[in-house]
Each structure stands twice: as C-alpha cells, then as structure tokens.
Design a protein around this motif. Structure first.
Motif, PDB file in Angstrom:
ATOM      1  N   GLU A 196      34.083  30.487  25.927  1.00 34.28           N
ATOM      2  CA  GLU A 196      35.259  29.614  25.943  1.00 34.28           C
ATOM      3  C   GLU A 196      34.979  28.364  25.099  1.00 34.28           C
ATOM      4  O   GLU A 196      33.912  27.775  25.180  1.00 34.28           O
ATOM      5  CB  GLU A 196      35.553  29.206  27.393  1.00 34.28           C
ATOM      6  N   GLY A 197      35.914  27.988  24.271  1.00 31.51           N
ATOM      7  CA  GLY A 197      35.719  26.807  23.421  1.00 31.51           C
ATOM      8  C   GLY A 197      36.464  26.964  22.111  1.00 31.51           C
ATOM      9  O   GLY A 197      37.322  27.832  21.975  1.00 31.51           O
ATOM     10  N   LYS A 198      36.146  26.121  21.150  1.00 30.87           N
ATOM     11  CA  LYS A 198      36.856  26.100  19.862  1.00 30.87           C
ATOM     12  C   LYS A 198      36.775  27.447  19.146  1.00 30.87           C
ATOM     13  O   LYS A 198      37.745  27.940  18.600  1.00 30.87           O
ATOM     14  CB  LYS A 198      36.243  25.021  18.952  1.00 30.87           C
ATOM     15  N   GLU A 199      35.573  28.002  19.178  1.00 31.69           N
ATOM     16  CA  GLU A 199      35.322  29.268  18.490  1.00 31.69           C
ATOM     17  C   GLU A 199      36.227  30.372  19.037  1.00 31.69           C
ATOM     18  O   GLU A 199      36.826  31.135  18.300  1.00 31.69           O
ATOM     19  CB  GLU A 199      33.836  29.606  18.705  1.00 31.69           C
ATOM     20  N   SER A 258      42.677  21.289  25.593  1.00 31.44           N
ATOM     21  CA  SER A 258      43.432  20.035  25.642  1.00 31.44           C
ATOM     22  C   SER A 258      44.822  20.213  25.024  1.00 31.44           C
ATOM     23  O   SER A 258      45.784  19.594  25.471  1.00 31.44           O
ATOM     24  CB  SER A 258      42.658  18.911  24.968  1.00 31.44           C
ATOM     25  N   GLN A 259      44.932  21.075  24.017  1.00 28.55           N
ATOM     26  CA  GLN A 259      46.264  21.326  23.446  1.00 28.55           C
ATOM     27  C   GLN A 259      47.156  22.074  24.431  1.00 28.55           C
ATOM     28  O   GLN A 259      48.346  21.769  24.558  1.00 28.55           O
ATOM     29  CB  GLN A 259      46.131  22.150  22.160  1.00 28.55           C
ATOM     30  N   VAL A 260      46.578  23.030  25.136  1.00 27.50           N
ATOM     31  CA  VAL A 260      47.352  23.769  26.144  1.00 27.50           C
ATOM     32  C   VAL A 260      47.924  22.779  27.150  1.00 27.50           C
ATOM     33  O   VAL A 260      49.103  22.820  27.508  1.00 27.50           O
ATOM     34  CB  VAL A 260      46.474  24.811  26.861  1.00 27.50           C
ATOM     35  N   LEU A 261      47.067  21.847  27.571  1.00 30.73           N
ATOM     36  CA  LEU A 261      47.482  20.870  28.570  1.00 30.73           C
ATOM     37  C   LEU A 261      48.536  19.919  28.006  1.00 30.73           C
ATOM     38  O   LEU A 261      49.578  19.698  28.609  1.00 30.73           O
ATOM     39  CB  LEU A 261      46.241  20.087  29.030  1.00 30.73           C
ATOM     40  N   ARG A 262      48.266  19.375  26.813  1.00 29.45           N
ATOM     41  CA  ARG A 262      49.143  18.350  26.242  1.00 29.45           C
ATOM     42  C   ARG A 262      50.470  18.924  25.763  1.00 29.45           C
ATOM     43  O   ARG A 262      51.512  18.298  25.900  1.00 29.45           O
ATOM     44  CB  ARG A 262      48.456  17.664  25.051  1.00 29.45           C
ATOM     45  N   LEU A 263      50.446  20.122  25.167  1.00 27.44           N
ATOM     46  CA  LEU A 263      51.642  20.632  24.504  1.00 27.44           C
ATOM     47  C   LEU A 263      52.485  21.538  25.396  1.00 27.44           C
ATOM     48  O   LEU A 263      53.679  21.657  25.202  1.00 27.44           O
ATOM     49  CB  LEU A 263      51.241  21.414  23.241  1.00 27.44           C
ATOM     50  N   VAL A 264      51.853  22.178  26.355  1.00 34.59           N
ATOM     51  CA  VAL A 264      52.598  23.182  27.121  1.00 34.59           C
ATOM     52  C   VAL A 264      52.651  22.862  28.622  1.00 34.59           C
ATOM     53  O   VAL A 264      53.723  22.809  29.211  1.00 34.59           O
ATOM     54  CB  VAL A 264      51.993  24.592  26.904  1.00 34.59           C
ATOM     55  N   VAL A 265      51.499  22.599  29.219  1.00 33.11           N
ATOM     56  CA  VAL A 265      51.488  22.481  30.683  1.00 33.11           C
ATOM     57  C   VAL A 265      52.004  21.117  31.159  1.00 33.11           C
ATOM     58  O   VAL A 265      52.932  21.046  31.971  1.00 33.11           O
ATOM     59  CB  VAL A 265      50.073  22.754  31.241  1.00 33.11           C
ATOM     60  N   GLN A 290      52.424  30.642  31.196  1.00 35.80           N
ATOM     61  CA  GLN A 290      52.660  29.649  30.153  1.00 35.80           C
ATOM     62  C   GLN A 290      51.344  29.230  29.507  1.00 35.80           C
ATOM     63  O   GLN A 290      51.231  29.152  28.288  1.00 35.80           O
ATOM     64  CB  GLN A 290      53.357  28.411  30.750  1.00 35.80           C
ATOM     65  N   ALA A 291      50.354  28.957  30.339  1.00 35.55           N
ATOM     66  CA  ALA A 291      49.049  28.554  29.809  1.00 35.55           C
ATOM     67  C   ALA A 291      48.376  29.734  29.110  1.00 35.55           C
ATOM     68  O   ALA A 291      47.735  29.565  28.071  1.00 35.55           O
ATOM     69  CB  ALA A 291      48.167  28.021  30.934  1.00 35.55           C
ATOM     70  N   GLU A 292      48.549  30.934  29.656  1.00 38.34           N
ATOM     71  CA  GLU A 292      47.930  32.110  29.026  1.00 38.34           C
ATOM     72  C   GLU A 292      48.514  32.344  27.644  1.00 38.34           C
ATOM     73  O   GLU A 292      47.790  32.618  26.685  1.00 38.34           O
ATOM     74  CB  GLU A 292      48.146  33.355  29.897  1.00 38.34           C
ATOM     75  N   ALA A 293      49.835  32.226  27.537  1.00 37.53           N
ATOM     76  CA  ALA A 293      50.477  32.422  26.237  1.00 37.53           C
ATOM     77  C   ALA A 293      50.002  31.358  25.254  1.00 37.53           C
ATOM     78  O   ALA A 293      49.794  31.637  24.075  1.00 37.53           O
ATOM     79  CB  ALA A 293      51.989  32.370  26.385  1.00 37.53           C
ATOM     80  N   ALA A 294      49.827  30.144  25.752  1.00 36.17           N
ATOM     81  CA  ALA A 294      49.372  29.063  24.881  1.00 36.17           C
ATOM     82  C   ALA A 294      47.940  29.308  24.409  1.00 36.17           C
ATOM     83  O   ALA A 294      47.611  29.102  23.239  1.00 36.17           O
ATOM     84  CB  ALA A 294      49.466  27.721  25.615  1.00 36.17           C
ATOM     85  N   ARG A 295      47.088  29.787  25.330  1.00 32.30           N
ATOM     86  CA  ARG A 295      45.718  30.100  24.927  1.00 32.30           C
ATOM     87  C   ARG A 295      45.722  31.264  23.950  1.00 32.30           C
ATOM     88  O   ARG A 295      44.936  31.299  23.009  1.00 32.30           O
ATOM     89  CB  ARG A 295      44.880  30.469  26.155  1.00 32.30           C
ATOM     90  N   ALA A 296      46.625  32.216  24.177  1.00 39.73           N
ATOM     91  CA  ALA A 296      46.631  33.419  23.349  1.00 39.73           C
ATOM     92  C   ALA A 296      47.005  33.139  21.894  1.00 39.73           C
ATOM     93  O   ALA A 296      46.643  33.904  21.012  1.00 39.73           O
ATOM     94  CB  ALA A 296      47.580  34.467  23.937  1.00 39.73           C
ATOM     95  N   ILE A 297      47.730  32.047  21.627  1.00 41.10           N
ATOM     96  CA  ILE A 297      48.004  31.748  20.214  1.00 41.10           C
ATOM     97  C   ILE A 297      46.932  30.837  19.622  1.00 41.10           C
ATOM     98  O   ILE A 297      47.055  30.367  18.499  1.00 41.10           O
ATOM     99  CB  ILE A 297      49.408  31.145  19.966  1.00 41.10           C
ATOM    100  N   VAL A 312      47.681  25.107  15.311  1.00 40.71           N
ATOM    101  CA  VAL A 312      46.455  25.889  15.140  1.00 40.71           C
ATOM    102  C   VAL A 312      46.187  26.158  13.658  1.00 40.71           C
ATOM    103  O   VAL A 312      45.091  25.922  13.169  1.00 40.71           O
ATOM    104  CB  VAL A 312      46.540  27.220  15.914  1.00 40.71           C
ATOM    105  N   ARG A 313      47.219  26.594  12.951  1.00 39.98           N
ATOM    106  CA  ARG A 313      47.038  26.909  11.530  1.00 39.98           C
ATOM    107  C   ARG A 313      47.222  25.690  10.638  1.00 39.98           C
ATOM    108  O   ARG A 313      47.038  25.782   9.418  1.00 39.98           O
ATOM    109  CB  ARG A 313      48.025  28.001  11.107  1.00 39.98           C
ATOM    110  N   LYS A 314      47.648  24.585  11.211  1.00 37.53           N
ATOM    111  CA  LYS A 314      47.833  23.327  10.471  1.00 37.53           C
ATOM    112  C   LYS A 314      48.823  23.454   9.314  1.00 37.53           C
ATOM    113  O   LYS A 314      48.660  22.820   8.266  1.00 37.53           O
ATOM    114  CB  LYS A 314      46.493  22.790   9.933  1.00 37.53           C
ATOM    115  N   ALA A 315      49.819  24.312   9.491  1.00 38.43           N
ATOM    116  CA  ALA A 315      50.868  24.426   8.480  1.00 38.43           C
ATOM    117  C   ALA A 315      51.773  23.195   8.573  1.00 38.43           C
ATOM    118  O   ALA A 315      51.851  22.565   9.628  1.00 38.43           O
ATOM    119  CB  ALA A 315      51.692  25.685   8.736  1.00 38.43           C
TER     120      ALA A 315
END
Lengths: 221, 259
Positions: free
Chosen positions: B85-88, A133-140, A121-128, B122-125
């Motif tokens: 790892e990070g925003k980039e 913090s979004q992975v944590l807040r929105l998915v995990v 679940q976290a991997e898929a979230a990172r992959a998009i 992510v894309r802010k649509a």
C-alpha cells in the motif's frame, strides 16, 4: 424600562462572544478534521493519538480546560501567544481552549459522517489510483461533511454557548458583563432575559440556516 | 439468458503475459476463499470468470488491484509484482481499470467530473484536455447527454456505463469487471454488455466476473470456472459450454442453462 442597560456595552460584549465563537469554530473545524483523518487513517500511531485525544479531551469539563490554559499554559509555562496585553492573552487562551475542546466533538461528528459514505466510494477512488489522502480529501470528506451538517450545527450551537466559560479567565464576553450587571443592578430577571435572548438571537438563525444548508448539500444516492 | 449478438473475436491475442497470479491463497477467517490460484492472462485476452456464489470469483477479481490483500502467493501486472500500500500501488491501480457491481460513481460529483477526476489528480492532465477526453468517452459509452447530471439522476445502466468511461479515462492496461450487470434491471443489462463487447473487440484486456453466459460465449477468449475457492476448469467458451469436463461445472451449467 431598559434603564438598567445604560452605561453597559452589551453589544460590545456579544461582539466578543461572536469573535470567540467564529475563531474557535474555524480552529476546531480544522483541527477536528485532522483528528478525524487520523482516526480513519492507516497509520496506527496516528489512529491511537486521535482516539486517545478525543477520549481524554471530550471527558474533561471545559472549565478545567479553560482554566488550565490560563493557569497552566500562561502563568506556569509562560506561554503568552504573541501578546503582552493581558486581555488579548486571555482572549487567545480562551480560543485555544475552546478549539482543543470543541475539535474532539467535531472529530466525532465528522467520523459519523464518514461512516455514512459507502465503502464502495473509497474503493472506486482507490481503484483509479488516488492516494489515501486524495481519497479522503476528494471523495470521502466532501461527502462526510455534507452528511454531518446536522451534527456539526449542534456542535456550533454548543460552542456559542460554551464561550461563556471564557468568563472564568476574565474574557470580556457576554457572561462576564452579565455577572457585572447582576452585581451592580438589582434587576436579575430582566438582565438574565436580555442575555438569554442575546444567545437565542445568535444561535437560532445558525440552526435554521445550517438546517437549510444541510438539506441543500445532501448527497443523493 | 441474455444474448448479445456480436461476432466473436477469434483472433489469438498478442503474445505477452499481462496479469500473472501464482499460487495465490486467501482466507476470510476460517474460510479459505482462494486456494492455490494460478492464472495467467495474456495481453488482449478476454477472460470470463464464472461460478456459483461464494466461489471466490469476486475476491479473485479484487485481489488483482489489491483491494483485497492475499495471504500468500504473488500477483504481477505487466511483469511487476503488486507493491505494498502506498504511492507505488496507487500508480499501479491507475493502470488497472475496475468496474464494480454497485457502480460506485462519486455521488457528490457530476458524471463529467467523475470521468475527469482521475485524469486530473492522477494523470495530471489539464482540465481542458481532461474534459475533452471525458466527453469523448461518455459519447463512446452512449451517455454524452447526461454529462452534467449527478449519478443518482441516472438509471443503473447509464451509471454503469459512466463507471466504464471513468475507468477507461485512465488508459488502463487491463480492465476488471466485478459482476457489472448483477445489480441492473434486466432491460438495462444489454446496454452495458454492448459497451463491454465493443471494448473486447477493440482489443482491451478484460477479466470479467459475471453470470451472463451469453457474454461469456460471445466475447470471451477463455472461460475460467471457479468453485469453492479453486479454479476447477479453464477452457474456450464453446468447449466449456458444450462439453464441460468437470462434474462441478456440469452440475453448475445444468442448473443455469436449462430452465
């Protein structure tokens, strides 16, 4: 038969218990969630802080923590939490102590919930392209909360009963009144029964309702 | 073997290197899972990676969007090396679609929300555009009628097609498929492969780790054969399947093609 209740504000005392419980529940949910986020996060300093906090705080008796808020924070350091009325100060100190203590348990309940969320679940979230913090807040965390409703219910019930420790610093909640009544009336057993029943009335529905909620929000996999 | 009868895209892919791996090495403890991997994927190219279990092909796929870190070597996407790892890195991952063996749809969100999440966060649509696009993509992969269900209510094949739609919603430059059909019932494999065939025909750059030799034959521009952490052989699918050069590939093919 219930003469011994006359002249005492039993409902008022339980209302204070309820207030302590609700405020401490909200506070420890927020702080406990932050602690859990720190403990699963990538920053070593925060992970370390979370681990140390939980392991110290959950192993100190609540009475010691509550007394420390009064004797240490208030008497020694002069922290009055924005009030000059002694009853209000004590109430706020009690909430603070309960939050500090209970959040360690909330953190661990949540962390066990996080462990039920498959790593994919976290991997898929990172992959998009979601950030940590979004992975944590929105998915995990949303999934972790749903699977920790049971353990969190236990924490909440324990918290409800733990509010009685606030009696140690003179907060006028149920246990304080019970102590006064036991001293004044020669009716130990009926008085104890009334207060025991009062707590059961508070905690039994909590368990039943949250048990139902837990089933309702469970994530199907 | 599953055969998907779709005409192969014979056109030479446009020039331009999209994904470049240079002498990439990775260890899992004592195991050297990736050994000096050099691989260049051109824009619009469909590369199928095959090989026995434990050959490092999934790991290779996962290093390309840095779900696995590498010990040495460089990986660049569209000319830019993978950042820390990070925003980039998050920004770069948004440009690299990934489809997993176990689907990994967000279990607490509906199918539609799964496809909308990345667009919005992510894309802010805005919500309306995101929903329109999500519905169009779900329609494209043939699961439009399932939009309001939760992932657990869908069959594996449907879930995987939603996962493809979720990745496509980010308008990725390249799509990675990590054994996308390995967890599916046989009867559901084709519906997923057909969506992938269509993507390949539309010119998407794809790196596909799979055991589906039929897909490799019909959709790939190039087959990469891996064994024991190395790329043993690279060839056009026709050449690879009819006339493999290395003994390791001959051995592998003899085990899977004739039974």
């Amino acid at each position: 038969m219930f003469d011994f209740l006359e002249g005492y504000d039993v409902l008022g005392a339980f209302w204070t218990t309820v207030q302590l419980t609700l405020l401490a529940a909200v506070g420890s949910l927020v702080w406990g969630t932050l602690l859990a986020a720190m403990r699963v996060g990538p920053v070593p300093l925060m992970r370390g802080f979370g681990t140390v906090y939980v392991n110290i705080v959950r192993n100190i008796p609540l009475t010691v923590i509550i007394l420390f808020t009064s004797l240490g924070l208030n008497n020694t350091l002069g922290i009055s939490l924005g009030s000059s009325v002694i009853d209000t100060i004590n109430f706020r100190l009690a909430v603070l102590g309960l939050v500090a203590y209970t959040s360690a348990f909330v953190c661990e309940a949540l962390r066990s919930g996080i462990n039920t969320v498959p790593v994919g679940q976290a991997e898929a979230a990172r992959a998009i392209g979601l950030s940590f913090s979004q992975v944590l807040r929105l998915v995990v965390l949303p999934q972790a909360f749903r699977s920790s409703v049971g353990p969190l219910t236990n924490v909440l019930i324990a918290l409800t009963k733990n509010t009685t420790v606030a009696a140690a610093i003179g907060v006028a909640e149920a246990a304080t009144l019970m102590k006064t009544m036991v001293e004044n009336e020669a009716q130990l057993i009926p008085i104890s029964a009334v207060f025991a029943l009062g707590f059961v009335i508070l905690t039994l529905p909590t368990g039943l309702i949250l048990g139902w909620v837990g089933k309702k929000v469970a994530v199907k996999r | 073997m599953t055969e998907v009868s779709v005409a192969k895209e014979d056109a030479v892919p446009e020039a331009g290197e999209l994904v470049v791996l240079k002498s990439v090495n990775k260890h899992f403890g004592a195991l050297h899972v990736l050994q000096d991997i050099d691989l260049t994927i051109a824009r619009g190219e469909v590369v199928v990676v095959i090989g026995p279990s434990g050959s490092g092909k999934s790991t290779l796929c996962r290093t390309i969007n840095r779900l696995e870190t590498v010990d040495s070597g460089t990986i660049a996407i569209d000319g830019r090396p993978l950042p820390q790892e990070g925003k980039e890195l998050a920004r770069l991952r948004a440009d690299v679609g990934m489809v997993f063996q176990s689907f990994n749809l967000f279990a607490h969100k509906t199918v539609l929300e799964n496809v909308m999440l990345g667009q919005i966060k992510v894309r802010k649509a805005d919500r309306k555009q995101a929903e329109e696009k999500a519905r169009a993509l779900l329609d494209r992969v043939g699961v439009a009628t399932q939009a309001d269900k939760y992932p657990a209510q869908l069959s594996g094949g449907q879930q995987q097609r939603v996962a493809i739609a979720r990745a496509l919603a980010m308008d990725p430059k390249v799509m990675l498929f990590d054994e996308p059909t390995s967890a599916l019932d046989p009867e559901m494999i084709n519906e997923v492969l057909e969506v992938m065939q269509q993507l390949a025909r539309d010119g998407m750059t794809m790196i596909v780790v799979t055991h589906e030799m039929g897909f490799a034959r019909s959709a790939a521009n190039r087959v990469v054969f891996m064994a024991d952490g190395r790329i043993v052989e690279e060839a056009a699918p026709d050449q690879f399947f009819s006339n493999p050069r290395s003994d390791r590939a001959k051995d592998f093919l003899s085990k899977i093609l004739h039974h």
